[in-house]
Motif scaffolding. Structure first.
Motif, PDB file in Angstrom:
ATOM      1  N   ALA A 128       0.833  -1.207   0.000  1.00 58.11           N
ATOM      2  CA  ALA A 128       0.000   0.000   0.000  1.00 58.11           C
ATOM      3  C   ALA A 128       0.866   1.255   0.000  1.00 58.11           C
ATOM      4  O   ALA A 128       0.593   2.216  -0.732  1.00 58.11           O
ATOM      5  N   ALA A 129       1.931   1.250   0.805  1.00 54.76           N
ATOM      6  CA  ALA A 129       2.815   2.422   0.859  1.00 54.76           C
ATOM      7  C   ALA A 129       3.537   2.629  -0.464  1.00 54.76           C
ATOM      8  O   ALA A 129       3.724   3.760  -0.922  1.00 54.76           O
ATOM      9  N   ALA A 130       3.948   1.535  -1.110  1.00 53.63           N
ATOM     10  CA  ALA A 130       4.652   1.649  -2.384  1.00 53.63           C
ATOM     11  C   ALA A 130       3.729   2.152  -3.487  1.00 53.63           C
ATOM     12  O   ALA A 130       4.146   2.933  -4.355  1.00 53.63           O
ATOM     13  N   LEU A 131       2.475   1.717  -3.475  1.00 50.95           N
ATOM     14  CA  LEU A 131       1.510   2.238  -4.445  1.00 50.95           C
ATOM     15  C   LEU A 131       1.352   3.748  -4.281  1.00 50.95           C
ATOM     16  O   LEU A 131       1.321   4.497  -5.261  1.00 50.95           O
ATOM     17  N   ARG A 132       1.300   4.191  -3.035  1.00 48.89           N
ATOM     18  CA  ARG A 132       1.150   5.620  -2.774  1.00 48.89           C
ATOM     19  C   ARG A 132       2.392   6.388  -3.228  1.00 48.89           C
ATOM     20  O   ARG A 132       2.307   7.436  -3.856  1.00 48.89           O
ATOM     21  N   ALA A 133       3.581   5.827  -2.915  1.00 45.83           N
ATOM     22  CA  ALA A 133       4.824   6.493  -3.296  1.00 45.83           C
ATOM     23  C   ALA A 133       5.000   6.549  -4.803  1.00 45.83           C
ATOM     24  O   ALA A 133       5.607   7.476  -5.341  1.00 45.83           O
ATOM     25  N   ALA A 134       4.467   5.523  -5.497  1.00 41.44           N
ATOM     26  CA  ALA A 134       4.582   5.482  -6.959  1.00 41.44           C
ATOM     27  C   ALA A 134       3.542   6.354  -7.640  1.00 41.44           C
ATOM     28  O   ALA A 134       3.577   6.508  -8.870  1.00 41.44           O
ATOM     29  N   GLY A 135       2.605   6.888  -6.857  1.00 37.66           N
ATOM     30  CA  GLY A 135       1.551   7.694  -7.454  1.00 37.66           C
ATOM     31  C   GLY A 135       0.630   6.896  -8.339  1.00 37.66           C
ATOM     32  O   GLY A 135       0.161   7.384  -9.367  1.00 37.66           O
ATOM     33  N   ALA A 136       0.372   5.655  -7.931  1.00 32.58           N
ATOM     34  CA  ALA A 136      -0.391   4.731  -8.780  1.00 32.58           C
ATOM     35  C   ALA A 136      -1.884   4.933  -8.618  1.00 32.58           C
ATOM     36  O   ALA A 136      -2.638   3.999  -8.343  1.00 32.58           O
ATOM     37  N   SER A 137      -2.350   6.137  -8.782  1.00 27.78           N
ATOM     38  CA  SER A 137      -3.779   6.423  -8.665  1.00 27.78           C
ATOM     39  C   SER A 137      -4.550   5.731  -9.783  1.00 27.78           C
ATOM     40  O   SER A 137      -4.137   5.760 -10.941  1.00 27.78           O
ATOM     41  N   GLY A 138      -5.655   5.090  -9.413  1.00 30.38           N
ATOM     42  CA  GLY A 138      -6.470   4.395 -10.401  1.00 30.38           C
ATOM     43  C   GLY A 138      -6.059   2.956 -10.630  1.00 30.38           C
ATOM     44  O   GLY A 138      -6.654   2.273 -11.461  1.00 30.38           O
ATOM     45  N   ALA A 139      -5.063   2.478  -9.902  1.00 32.49           N
ATOM     46  CA  ALA A 139      -4.634   1.087 -10.045  1.00 32.49           C
ATOM     47  C   ALA A 139      -5.641   0.157  -9.378  1.00 32.49           C
ATOM     48  O   ALA A 139      -6.592   0.579  -8.718  1.00 32.49           O
ATOM     49  N   VAL A 140      -5.423  -1.121  -9.568  1.00 31.37           N
ATOM     50  CA  VAL A 140      -6.228  -2.153  -8.914  1.00 31.37           C
ATOM     51  C   VAL A 140      -5.303  -2.943  -7.995  1.00 31.37           C
ATOM     52  O   VAL A 140      -4.213  -3.361  -8.405  1.00 31.37           O
ATOM     53  N   LEU A 141      -5.722  -3.132  -6.749  1.00 32.53           N
ATOM     54  CA  LEU A 141      -4.980  -3.960  -5.800  1.00 32.53           C
ATOM     55  C   LEU A 141      -5.843  -5.147  -5.419  1.00 32.53           C
ATOM     56  O   LEU A 141      -6.896  -4.987  -4.799  1.00 32.53           O
ATOM     57  N   LEU A 142      -5.405  -6.334  -5.823  1.00 34.68           N
ATOM     58  CA  LEU A 142      -6.048  -7.573  -5.398  1.00 34.68           C
ATOM     59  C   LEU A 142      -5.178  -8.157  -4.288  1.00 34.68           C
ATOM     60  O   LEU A 142      -4.026  -8.535  -4.526  1.00 34.68           O
ATOM     61  N   SER A 143      -5.720  -8.194  -3.081  1.00 35.13           N
ATOM     62  CA  SER A 143      -4.907  -8.561  -1.931  1.00 35.13           C
ATOM     63  C   SER A 143      -5.432  -9.832  -1.276  1.00 35.13           C
ATOM     64  O   SER A 143      -6.642 -10.014  -1.102  1.00 35.13           O
ATOM     65  N   GLY A 144      -4.522 -10.692  -0.908  1.00 32.65           N
ATOM     66  CA  GLY A 144      -4.866 -11.990  -0.352  1.00 32.65           C
ATOM     67  C   GLY A 144      -5.627 -11.895   0.959  1.00 32.65           C
ATOM     68  O   GLY A 144      -5.417 -11.001   1.771  1.00 32.65           O
ATOM     69  N   SER A 145      -6.529 -12.831   1.152  1.00 31.77           N
ATOM     70  CA  SER A 145      -7.212 -13.058   2.407  1.00 31.77           C
ATOM     71  C   SER A 145      -7.695 -14.507   2.345  1.00 31.77           C
ATOM     72  O   SER A 145      -7.214 -15.285   1.527  1.00 31.77           O
ATOM     73  N   ALA A 146      -8.616 -14.883   3.210  1.00 33.65           N
ATOM     74  CA  ALA A 146      -9.080 -16.271   3.221  1.00 33.65           C
ATOM     75  C   ALA A 146     -10.457 -16.343   3.848  1.00 33.65           C
ATOM     76  O   ALA A 146     -10.891 -15.424   4.563  1.00 33.65           O
ATOM     77  N   ILE A 147     -11.148 -17.450   3.613  1.00 34.84           N
ATOM     78  CA  ILE A 147     -12.470 -17.626   4.213  1.00 34.84           C
ATOM     79  C   ILE A 147     -12.367 -17.838   5.713  1.00 34.84           C
ATOM     80  O   ILE A 147     -13.397 -17.818   6.408  1.00 34.84           O
ATOM     81  N   GLY A 148     -11.160 -17.994   6.236  1.00 36.45           N
ATOM     82  CA  GLY A 148     -10.975 -17.992   7.678  1.00 36.45           C
ATOM     83  C   GLY A 148     -11.480 -16.712   8.316  1.00 36.45           C
ATOM     84  O   GLY A 148     -11.702 -16.669   9.533  1.00 36.45           O
ATOM     85  N   TYR A 149     -11.679 -15.665   7.527  1.00 28.40           N
ATOM     86  CA  TYR A 149     -12.228 -14.402   8.013  1.00 28.40           C
ATOM     87  C   TYR A 149     -13.532 -14.625   8.787  1.00 28.40           C
ATOM     88  O   TYR A 149     -13.820 -13.905   9.756  1.00 28.40           O
ATOM     89  N   TYR A 150     -14.329 -15.612   8.352  1.00 26.44           N
ATOM     90  CA  TYR A 150     -15.663 -15.795   8.925  1.00 26.44           C
ATOM     91  C   TYR A 150     -15.661 -16.604  10.218  1.00 26.44           C
ATOM     92  O   TYR A 150     -16.723 -16.772  10.836  1.00 26.44           O
ATOM     93  N   GLY A 151     -14.498 -17.101  10.636  1.00 21.86           N
ATOM     94  CA  GLY A 151     -14.476 -17.966  11.802  1.00 21.86           C
ATOM     95  C   GLY A 151     -15.136 -19.293  11.485  1.00 21.86           C
ATOM     96  O   GLY A 151     -15.195 -19.718  10.324  1.00 21.86           O
TER      97      GLY A 151
END
Length: 262
Positions: free
Chosen positions: A55-78
């Motif tokens: 996230a910090a690198a996207l901001r430093a690169a000025g990557a406005s309008g980019a898409v970030l697909l970030s990992g997570s898991a169904i473990g979120y739901y407990g």
């Protein structure tokens, strides 16, 4: 790019210059070894550090309008039992749910400059990696069957459908926020065992007792094996994503078709 915390923000910012999309899957493996205090700390910290760095690198690169697909898991739901869960369902409170919640929070820090999609991934079925080779091993030894009670629900997805959904999310500007990467037909562990038996032409009636799994794996046994979630891909289905493998029999038949022993 491989995540290297010592590389520094400048390296990442230069890599992201002009990028239209970033897919972040970095994190310490969850299913390798018992969950000691040190391992749990590494599982959480590796995800938070990598994602906040992205996230910090996207901001430093000025990557406005980019898409970030970030990992997570169904473990979120407990592990709330057998009730159907979709992207609007509340999060859980156990260790994996806490990891996923904090992991997603770091990704959402970039939502003011990027379209953020949170990839809540289920059990990915693939012959060459992930959990399937471990699940299939007892069947090759004619000792396969349900784990524990066998009633716990397994929300799975074929690897090809996982890849296809990630590509679909990249290309679809209406997709943002949580996205469940699971097939539309979850199965119980007993049903998964029966399907593996059919695909491998092996018996599927030798159960593994819950106490043996707890003895071998500790806390991880209850969190990842003996409990489950019925997670449904509501967002993908409502926006027109088409699954190639909707049933676990279709997925396992393709994975093991015409192949010898792994």
């Amino acid at each position: 790019m491989q995540w290297a915390p010592a590389a520094g923000l400048d390296v990442w910012a230069r890599a992201f210059e002009g990028a239209g999309a970033v897919i972040n899957l970095a994190g310490e493996p969850i299913a390798e070894g018992r969950w000691t205090t040190t391992r749990k700390r590494a599982i959480l910290a590796s995800r938070l550090e990598a994602t906040s760095g992205v996230a910090a690198a996207l901001r430093a690169a000025g990557a406005s309008g980019a898409v970030l697909l970030s990992g997570s898991a169904i473990g979120y739901y407990g592990t709330p039992g057998d009730q159907p869960l979709d992207e609007s369902s509340p999060g859980g409170t156990d260790f994996l749910a806490t990891v996923c919640r904090e992991w997603e929070h770091e990704a959402l820090e970039a939502s003011d400059l990027a379209r953020v999609v949170l990839l809540r991934t289920g059990l990915v079925l693939a012959r060459g990696g992930g959990a399937l080779p471990q699940l299939a091993l007892p069947f090759h030894l004619f000792a396969g069957g349900p784990l524990g009670s066998g009633r716990q629900v397994m929300s799975w997805i074929h690897r090809d459908d996982w890849i296809a959904m990630v590509r679909w999310a990249l290309a679809n500007p209406d997709v943002r926020g949580p996205l469940n990467l699971t097939a539309p037909a979850p199965v119980t562990n007993r049903e998964m065992a029966a399907a593996l038996g059919r695909a491998l032409r092996r018996p599927a009636f030798v159960p593994t007792p819950a106490f043996a799994l707890r003895l071998a794996l500790g806390e991880m046994a209850d969190a990842m094996i003996l409990s489950g979630q019925r997670v449904l891909p509501r967002v993908a289905q409502s926006r027109g994503f088409t699954f190639r493998y909707e049933t676990v029999d279709d997925a396992l038949r393709e994975i093991y078709a015409g192949s010898g022993p792994p």
